[in-house]
Each structure stands twice: as structure tokens, then as C-alpha cells.
Write a protein that holds these residues in place. Structure first.
Motif, short mmCIF file in Angstrom:
data_model
loop_
_atom_site.label_atom_id
_atom_site.label_comp_id
_atom_site.label_asym_id
_atom_site.label_seq_id
_atom_site.Cartn_x
_atom_site.Cartn_y
_atom_site.Cartn_z
N ASN A 106 0.82 -1.21 0.00
CA ASN A 106 0.00 0.00 0.00
C ASN A 106 0.86 1.26 0.00
OD1 ASN A 106 0.92 -0.39 2.63
ND2 ASN A 106 -0.90 0.54 3.58
N ARG A 107 2.13 1.09 0.29
CA ARG A 107 3.09 2.21 0.19
C ARG A 107 4.49 1.62 0.07
NH1 ARG A 107 6.29 2.73 4.60
NH2 ARG A 107 5.49 2.12 6.68
N GLU A 140 -10.68 -7.17 1.53
CA GLU A 140 -10.14 -5.81 1.42
C GLU A 140 -10.70 -4.90 2.51
OE1 GLU A 140 -9.25 -4.22 -2.71
OE2 GLU A 140 -10.75 -5.76 -3.21
N ALA A 144 -8.55 -2.78 5.04
CA ALA A 144 -8.73 -1.33 5.19
C ALA A 144 -8.89 -0.95 6.65
CB ALA A 144 -9.95 -0.89 4.38
N GLU A 147 -5.53 -0.99 8.17
CA GLU A 147 -4.78 0.16 7.66
C GLU A 147 -5.18 1.43 8.41
OE1 GLU A 147 -3.60 1.40 3.19
OE2 GLU A 147 -5.74 1.52 3.62
N ARG A 160 -1.08 -8.74 -1.20
CA ARG A 160 -0.79 -7.33 -0.92
C ARG A 160 -0.46 -7.14 0.57
NH1 ARG A 160 -1.37 -2.54 -3.43
NH2 ARG A 160 -1.98 -0.68 -2.26
N TYR A 162 -0.12 -4.54 3.64
CA TYR A 162 -0.62 -3.25 4.12
C TYR A 162 0.27 -2.81 5.28
CZ TYR A 162 -4.81 -3.92 1.30
OH TYR A 162 -5.69 -4.11 0.25
#
Length: 382
Positions: A106-107, A140, A144, A147, A160, A162
Motif C-alpha cells: 500500500n506504500r 479488502e 482497510a 490500515e 498485498r 498493508y
């Protein structure tokens, strides 16, 4: 990628040297084929060739070299081997069922996180492990929520990671990422090794089933056939070998076989026999009194063609004869020679075919016809 780096990547799996070399070669080939690149920090792991490229996975950590694997200790090996078969299967399934071709974040890592990760990676290889496990989420929405709370997690479906958005990762969190990545790659390599073992065992069973006679027995069979033909082998040198055959179709159907031959370099005479390793039947025999492609093989191959619904040699000659007559030529004024090729050949799209040649030696003229072994259609003529 150097071979020694790949050797390090599979070093904590107990493989025989030969099998390890084969796996390394396969990984190198598939890495090249997939044109893998590990230059960025966001998408550090291409899973397009998931299982095979798994051993290269630790290049992912900030683009570090696999040479760090050389630091692997018995502690890391012991940690990997403590994973249960169920855990290994689950990790493999995660990668194989992911909906994407590569890991993502995510970054990106910050510069300081990158530096700490490299340091912690060396310590991890030396036995410093996280206290906990990387949290995995199933949607997801759940990702989220983590996150938003500033917690780290991993969503396998999208492969993915996070990371906390408002702060840098702690050492514990970095170690959890390293630990999960290492375990996942180990699981994929272990699964590939298990599959290879199963394939080798299957091949061994098939090979055992395909070989029912010994090489000495094959020699005896060939010698008996030579005696039947009235061949005098005094002064000849005996040579013999085993050919395990191939899945690719060849003139002998790819079966395992023994080659037995006697040769005399003084008289330039040789006798070749090819013995079916499964039942001791003579697949082929060749003597330099005949052409290299001997009579026995031709007769056997033609019979197979007829048994499979194809035409006979006589029918092929008849079709070629008609074609000669259509061209205004008298076949009786030519010498006719024939040959038959089974469909292991790459010619004519793999069709079995007859070659019928009409030759006028006195006038140095010849006409060649290639006919489909199935129905006699003329495939080519010269």
C-alpha cells in the motif's frame, strides 16, 4: 543471477547434489523466460511462474542479493523444517490461488525502513526471529480496517502487504514480513521438491515396468538371432548399450530397448540388433549386406500401418503407377524402389508415408512420389 546465489536459495532443503543442480538450472531458465526484474521496492516479487520462481523470492526484500542466504544457520533451517505439512500446503495454495501476478504494497518502504530491513535481514538469517506472526486478512474491507488503525497485515488473495501509513514499521513488524516471505518461499520450494520426488518415483516405476529383461539376456537374444541367420561372428567385436527410450515418438515407438551389435573393422562388416527391453522381441535388425534401413524394420512398420487402417505397399505402388501413366510415362520402362516412413517423422505434418521411386538408370531419369500412408493421396512428387 549467479549460480552460487541460486545454490544458497535452495540450500536449506535436503536435496542430492544432482537434483539441486537440476532445480537451480530450471529456476535460472524460468527466471530468464519470465524476464523477471527486481528493481523496485513496491512490487518486489513476480509470481508469474509461481512455484519455480519461489526460490528467488528473497531477492524481493528491498532488492537484496540472495548471497545473504550464505548466512543461513541451523537455527533458520530448523525453523523452516518445523512447519507442518498443512502449513506448507496452505502457503503454497496462497501463492497459486492469488488473483495477481506479483506482490504489492500500500506504500513503498521509507529509506530508513529499507536500511533497517537490510540489517534485520542479516540478523534474521543469523537466528533473530519475530515474536509473533504476520497478520493475514480475508477481505479488502478487513485490510482497510487494519490500515486505518495503523496496523500491519497481509491480504493473500491480492498478495498485498498493508503497512502503517502514519508511521514506520517497528523491528518486530519488519521481522514478521521477512519471516512470512521466507516461509512462503520455503513452502513453494519444498512443494516443488516433493513433486519432483514423486515424478522420479513414478518414472522409476514406469522404467521398471518397461524393463523386464537384462542386458545379458538381450545379448543372448541377439546372438540367437544371428545364429538363426547363419552369421559367423568369429573375429567380431561385441558392443551393447541400454536406451531407456523417450516420450517422444520415434521409429521404435519410444520404448526402452537394448542395442547389441557385432563389428569387424577389417572386413568392414557389422550386424546390429535392437531388442525390446520389456519383452525381448527384436524391434529391428540391420546388417551392412542390406541398406541402412533394413528389410525387417520396413516390413514390420508397413504391417503396423495396415493394422491401423492404412494402405499396403502394393496399393501405394499402384497409386504411384497410375500417376506415372497420367503423366504419359510407361512405368514398366523404369526400375521401381520403395520405402516407408512411420509418423515419427516431422515431414508431411507427421503423416506416415510411402516413397515410390521410378528410375531409368540408362537415361539417368527418375520420378519420386510421396504418398499418404493412410489413403494413398500423393503428398509430393518430383
Amino acid at each position: 543471477m549467479k549460480k552460487e546465489d541460486l545454490i544458497g536459495a535452495v540450500s536449506y532443503i535436503a536435496l542430492e547434489d544432482e537434483r539441486q543442480d537440476k532445480m537451480i538450472s530450471a529456476l535460472k531458465a524460468q527466471m530468464h523466460q519470465s524476464n523477471l526484474g527486481f528493481k523496485g521496492r513496491k512490487n518486489y516479487r513476480n509470481a508469474g511462474t509461481k512455484a519455480a520462481v519461489a526460490a528467488l523470492g528473497l531477492v524481493l526484500i528491498g532488492g537484496m542479493s540472495l548471497s545473504a542466504y550464505a548466512l543461513a544457520t541451523s537455527q533458520l533451517k530448523e525453523r523452516m523444517e518445523k512447519m507442518t505439512p498443512n502449513t506448507i500446503s496452505e502457503l503454497e495454495e496462497q501463492v497459486q490461488s492469488a488473483e495477481v501476478q506479483a506482490d504489492s504494497f500500500n506504500r513503498p518502504y521509507s529509506d530508513t525502513e529499507q536500511e533497517r530491513m537490510e540489517t534485520l535481514y542479516v540478523e534474521y538469517m543469523g537466528g533473530r526471529f519475530p515474536q509473533g506472526e504476520l497478520t493475514q486478512v480475508s477481505s479488502e474491507d478487513e485490510a482497510a480496517a487494519y490500515e486505518e488503525e495503523g496496523k500491519i497485515c497481509f491480504f493473500p488473495t491480492l498478495s498485498r502487504f498493508y503497512l502503517p501509513l502514519q508511521r514506520e514499521m517497528t523491528d518486530e513488524e519488519i521481522l514478521e514480513v521477512l519471516d512470512y516471505s521466507t516461509k512462503r518461499d520455503y513452502a513453494l520450494i519444498a512443494a516443488a521438491a516433493q513433486e519432483e520426488t514423486q515424478q522420479m518415483e513414478t518414472q522409476q516405476v514406469e522404467r521398471s515396468a518397461a524393463v523386464a529383461i537384462t542386458e545379458d539376456q538381450a545379448i543372448e537374444i541377439a546372438a540367437a538371432r544371428a545364429a538363426e541367420l547363419g552369421l559367423n561372428l568369429d573375429g567380431f567385436t561385441l558392443n551393447h548399450y541400454f536406451d531407456e527410450g523417450s516420450e517422444r515418438k520415434d521409429r521404435y515407438g519410444g520404448v526402452a530397448r537394448y542395442g547389441v551389435n557385432w563389428s569387424n573393422i577389417v572386413s568392414h562388416t557389422y550386424y546390429y540388433f535392437y531388442i525390446n527391453a520389456a519383452d525381448g522381441s527384436i524391434l529391428d535388425e540391420d546388417y551392412n549386406e542390406y541398406s541402412r534401413y533394413n528389410r525387417k524394420y520396413k516390413e514390420t512398420a508397413i504391417q503396423r500401418n495396415i493394422d491401423n487402417g492404412g494402405i499396403s505397399l502394393e496399393e501405394a505402388i499402384k497409386f504411384a503407377r497410375l500417376r506415372m501413366e497420367e503423366s504419359g510415362l510407361d512405368p514398366d520402362g523404369y526400375y521401381c524402389s520403395t520405402w516407408f516412413t512411420e509418423n515419427y517423422s516431422q515431414e508431411f505434418d507427421g503423416k506416415s508415408y510411402y516413397q515410390v521411386t521410378w528410375t531409368d538408370e540408362e537415361n539417368r531419369k527418375f520420378y519420386v512420389f510421396f504418398l499418404d500412408g493412410k489413403d494413398g493421396t500423393i503428398l509430393e512428387e518430383h
